[in-house]
Design an enzyme around this catalytic site. Structure first.
Site, PDB file in Angstrom:
ATOM      1  N   HIS A 219      42.932 -68.842  39.341  1.00  0.00           N
ATOM      2  CA  HIS A 219      41.561 -69.278  39.031  1.00  0.00           C
ATOM      3  C   HIS A 219      41.014 -70.055  40.210  1.00  0.00           C
ATOM      4  CE1 HIS A 219      44.491 -72.184  37.506  1.00  0.00           C
ATOM      5  NE2 HIS A 219      43.622 -73.133  37.842  1.00  0.00           N
TER       6      HIS A 219
ATOM      7  N   GLN B 299      48.929 -76.717  40.667  1.00  0.00           N
ATOM      8  CA  GLN B 299      48.585 -75.666  39.704  1.00  0.00           C
ATOM      9  C   GLN B 299      49.310 -75.927  38.389  1.00  0.00           C
ATOM     10  OE1 GLN B 299      49.356 -71.616  40.979  1.00  0.00           O
ATOM     11  NE2 GLN B 299      48.277 -70.745  39.224  1.00  0.00           N
TER      12      GLN B 299
ATOM     13  N   ASP C  40      35.455 -75.971  32.704  1.00  0.00           N
ATOM     14  CA  ASP C  40      36.767 -76.616  32.598  1.00  0.00           C
ATOM     15  C   ASP C  40      36.743 -77.606  31.433  1.00  0.00           C
ATOM     16  OD1 ASP C  40      39.260 -77.066  34.868  1.00  0.00           O
ATOM     17  OD2 ASP C  40      39.052 -78.536  33.242  1.00  0.00           O
TER      18      ASP C  40
HETATM   19  P1  5GP Z   1      45.090 -75.921  37.820  1.00  0.00           P
HETATM   20  O1  5GP Z   1      45.692 -77.290  37.631  1.00  0.00           O
HETATM   21  O2  5GP Z   1      46.045 -74.856  37.329  1.00  0.00           O
HETATM   22  O3  5GP Z   1      44.550 -75.656  39.183  1.00  0.00           O
HETATM   23  O4  5GP Z   1      43.814 -75.887  36.878  1.00  0.00           O
HETATM   24  C1  5GP Z   1      43.886 -75.609  35.511  1.00  0.00           C
HETATM   25  C2  5GP Z   1      42.605 -76.085  34.911  1.00  0.00           C
HETATM   26  O5  5GP Z   1      42.484 -75.520  33.624  1.00  0.00           O
HETATM   27  C3  5GP Z   1      42.527 -77.609  34.732  1.00  0.00           C
HETATM   28  O6  5GP Z   1      41.417 -78.121  35.452  1.00  0.00           O
HETATM   29  C4  5GP Z   1      42.397 -77.799  33.238  1.00  0.00           C
HETATM   30  O7  5GP Z   1      41.541 -78.845  32.886  1.00  0.00           O
HETATM   31  C5  5GP Z   1      41.885 -76.456  32.785  1.00  0.00           C
HETATM   32  N1  5GP Z   1      42.268 -76.107  31.431  1.00  0.00           N
HETATM   33  C6  5GP Z   1      43.511 -76.203  30.895  1.00  0.00           C
HETATM   34  N2  5GP Z   1      43.503 -75.760  29.631  1.00  0.00           N
HETATM   35  C7  5GP Z   1      42.228 -75.363  29.366  1.00  0.00           C
HETATM   36  C8  5GP Z   1      41.604 -74.811  28.209  1.00  0.00           C
HETATM   37  O8  5GP Z   1      42.215 -74.583  27.167  1.00  0.00           O
HETATM   38  N3  5GP Z   1      40.270 -74.534  28.307  1.00  0.00           N
HETATM   39  C9  5GP Z   1      39.569 -74.760  29.457  1.00  0.00           C
HETATM   40  N4  5GP Z   1      38.260 -74.445  29.447  1.00  0.00           N
HETATM   41  N5  5GP Z   1      40.130 -75.287  30.563  1.00  0.00           N
HETATM   42  C10 5GP Z   1      41.448 -75.581  30.516  1.00  0.00           C
END
Ligand code: 5GP
Length: 114
Positions: A100, A94, A31
């Site tokens: 994911h 999300q 992440d």
């Molecule tokens: P969500 O909030 O959708 O459950 O998690 C999305 C995750 O993706 C977040 O923890 C965020 O830090 C990660 N993330 C967002 N953009 C990127 C990126 O460009 N590269 C990586 N490696 N992680 C990302």
């Protein structure tokens, strides 16, 4: 502008990321904004927007995500203590709409989660 998801672009190497695992079903990457000393995302190659969009045909895929999450935690020394999180929908936190599994380890976790 591509209509591929951010994670599909990462999987296709169009955007750089620290990819630590991949198999026929999924890819795991670190992440970009880690919430624990170890924080990986296990992402299916199939761009389901969220887990609630999975159908019965996706049952094996969902199981493979769990197995991959467990494997990456173990391979990084956290096989005995890790947390898996799936945020489903904006109201649950999300932000990237490509399913994911967060895999977090290396610190204490409280319950219930925030
Ligand atoms: P969500 O909030 O959708 O459950 O998690 C999305 C995750 O993706 C977040 O923890 C965020 O830090 C990660 N993330 C967002 N953009 C990127 C990126 O460009 N590269 C990586 N490696 N992680 C990302």
């Amino acid at each position: 502008m591509s209509d591929k998801t951010l994670f599909s672009r990462i999987i296709d190497r169009e955007i750089p990321a620290d990819i630590i695992y991949e198999d026929d079903y999924c890819v795991a990457l670190r992440d970009i904004n880690p919430q624990a000393p170890f924080h990986a995302l296990v992402v299916p190659r199939k761009p389901l927007a969220k887990v609630a969009d999975a159908a019965t045909d996706d049952a094996e895929l969902l199981g493979r995500l769990c197995l991959a999450a467990s494997n990456v935690a173990r391979e990084h020394g956290h096989g005995d203590a890790f947390r898996m999180v799936v945020n489903n929908g904006a109201g649950a936190g999300q932000t990237v709409f490509h399913l994911h599994v967060h895999v977090l380890a290396g610190r204490a976790f409280s319950w219930p989660p925030g």
